[in-house]
Design an enzyme around this catalytic site. Structure first.
Site, PDB file in Angstrom:
ATOM      1  N   SER A   1       0.793  -1.189  -0.568  1.00  0.00           N
ATOM      2  CA  SER A   1      -0.330   0.349  -0.197  1.00  0.00           C
ATOM      3  C   SER A   1       1.090   1.120   0.191  1.00  0.00           C
ATOM      4  CB  SER A   1      -1.078   0.291   1.503  1.00  0.00           C
ATOM      5  OG  SER A   1      -1.380  -1.328   0.864  1.00  0.00           O
TER       6      SER A   1
HETATM    7  N1  SAM Z   1      -0.256  -3.937   3.815  1.00  0.00           N
HETATM    8  C1  SAM Z   1       0.125  -5.460   2.784  1.00  0.00           C
HETATM    9  C2  SAM Z   1       1.413  -4.428   2.305  1.00  0.00           C
HETATM   10  O1  SAM Z   1       2.297  -4.212   3.724  1.00  0.00           O
HETATM   11  O2  SAM Z   1       2.493  -5.338   1.303  1.00  0.00           O
HETATM   12  C3  SAM Z   1      -0.211  -5.201   1.674  1.00  0.00           C
HETATM   13  C4  SAM Z   1      -1.734  -6.081   1.450  1.00  0.00           C
HETATM   14  S1  SAM Z   1      -2.383  -6.092   0.016  1.00  0.00           S
HETATM   15  C5  SAM Z   1      -2.559  -4.474  -0.696  1.00  0.00           C
HETATM   16  C6  SAM Z   1      -4.040  -6.773   0.503  1.00  0.00           C
HETATM   17  C7  SAM Z   1      -3.541  -8.366   1.003  1.00  0.00           C
HETATM   18  O3  SAM Z   1      -4.835  -9.107   1.451  1.00  0.00           O
HETATM   19  C8  SAM Z   1      -2.960  -9.321  -0.616  1.00  0.00           C
HETATM   20  O4  SAM Z   1      -1.426  -9.832  -0.012  1.00  0.00           O
HETATM   21  C9  SAM Z   1      -3.766 -10.766  -0.336  1.00  0.00           C
HETATM   22  O5  SAM Z   1      -3.044 -11.799  -0.788  1.00  0.00           O
HETATM   23  C10 SAM Z   1      -4.494 -10.591   0.641  1.00  0.00           C
HETATM   24  N2  SAM Z   1      -5.770 -11.042   0.910  1.00  0.00           N
HETATM   25  C11 SAM Z   1      -6.856 -10.802   0.161  1.00  0.00           C
HETATM   26  N3  SAM Z   1      -7.539 -12.604   0.723  1.00  0.00           N
HETATM   27  C12 SAM Z   1      -7.620 -12.054   1.818  1.00  0.00           C
HETATM   28  C13 SAM Z   1      -7.984 -13.450   2.785  1.00  0.00           C
HETATM   29  N4  SAM Z   1      -9.019 -13.187   2.472  1.00  0.00           N
HETATM   30  N5  SAM Z   1      -6.762 -13.641   3.519  1.00  0.00           N
HETATM   31  C14 SAM Z   1      -5.908 -12.687   3.986  1.00  0.00           C
HETATM   32  N6  SAM Z   1      -5.287 -12.447   3.290  1.00  0.00           N
HETATM   33  C15 SAM Z   1      -5.815 -11.564   2.253  1.00  0.00           C
END
Ligand code: SAM
Length: 203
Positions: free
Chosen positions: A51
């Site tokens: 993000s």
């Molecule tokens: N905070 C992270 C960083 O600092 O890099 C970025 C997160 S990214 C915007 C959103 C993440 O949520 C992705 O890696 C995606 O694979 C994960 N995601 C999507 N659905 C999910 C779920 N049901 N449970 C856990 N993770 C999930």
């Protein structure tokens, strides 16, 4: 980057110094490292993103971490937000859906010397019931609404931050749990990748 965050209105000195300390370039793919300190999201593979620093700072600031909290994070991604949580709280439980991302994040965090985190591969919309309740919950992807399991796993008086809304546009929301119910405050509009899961979006 930190000076820019200050100019944009981030005031929590603990958040600013954690972001100053953590090398964001280690959390982005090598060919994008020259962009690591720009205020923008970047691709991290598997169709996911790290993000934008301003949004990371705003979400972390909204959690009001003092240092003794047990925190649940949904969406580990690169592990950058996890590292910030490790700096500012007692113990972090982070869930990621994509095994390769979870593994990369675990490796980076270990290499940086963090020991107060646990990463699990799975559906974060179900929370981490064996470790509940949590003092704080942060969801780093978009959701149509707050998943019931997360609401239930938040401690009374706790704070939850999540992007809530449509698949492509959301409001970044802060929820305070009072008398067993969530009270909501909108912080700003935002755009996150979707959280896919049984209480999130379908594929
Ligand atoms: N905070 C992270 C960083 O600092 O890099 C970025 C997160 S990214 C915007 C959103 C993440 O949520 C992705 O890696 C995606 O694979 C994960 N995601 C999507 N659905 C999910 C779920 N049901 N449970 C856990 N993770 C999930």
């Amino acid at each position: 980057m930190v000076e820019e965050l200050r100019r944009f209105g981030i005031e929590d000195e603990r958040v600013l110094s954690a972001m100053e300390k953590i090398p964001r370039h280690l959390f982005v793919p090598e060919h994008l490292r020259h962009l690591a300190y720009e205020d923008s999201p970047l691709p991290i593979g598997h169709g996911q993103t790290i993000s934008q620093p301003y949004i990371v700072a705003l979400m972390t600031q909204a959690l009001e971490l003092k240092g003794d909290e047990k925190v649940l994070e949904v969406g580990t991604g690169s592990g950058y937000q996890t590292a910030i949580l490790c700096e500012l709280s007692r113990e972090v439980f982070s869930i990621e859906r994509i095994p390769e991302l979870a593994e990369g994040a675990r490796r980076r965090l270990e290499e940086l010397g963090y020991r107060n985190f646990h990463i699990r591969v799975g559906d974060g919309t179900l929370g981490w019931p064996e470790e509940a309740p949590f003092d704080r919950i942060i969801v780093t992807g978009g959701l149509p609404e707050v998943p019931r399991p997360l609401e239930e796993q938040l401690r009374e008086g706790g704070r939850l931050v999540a992007p809530i809304g449509g698949r492509f546009d959301q409001d970044l929301c802060l929820f305070l749990k009072e008398k067993g119910r969530l009270r909501r405050r909108v912080l700003c509009p935002c755009t996150f990748v979707p959280i896919i899961g049984s209480h999130g979006w379908r594929k």
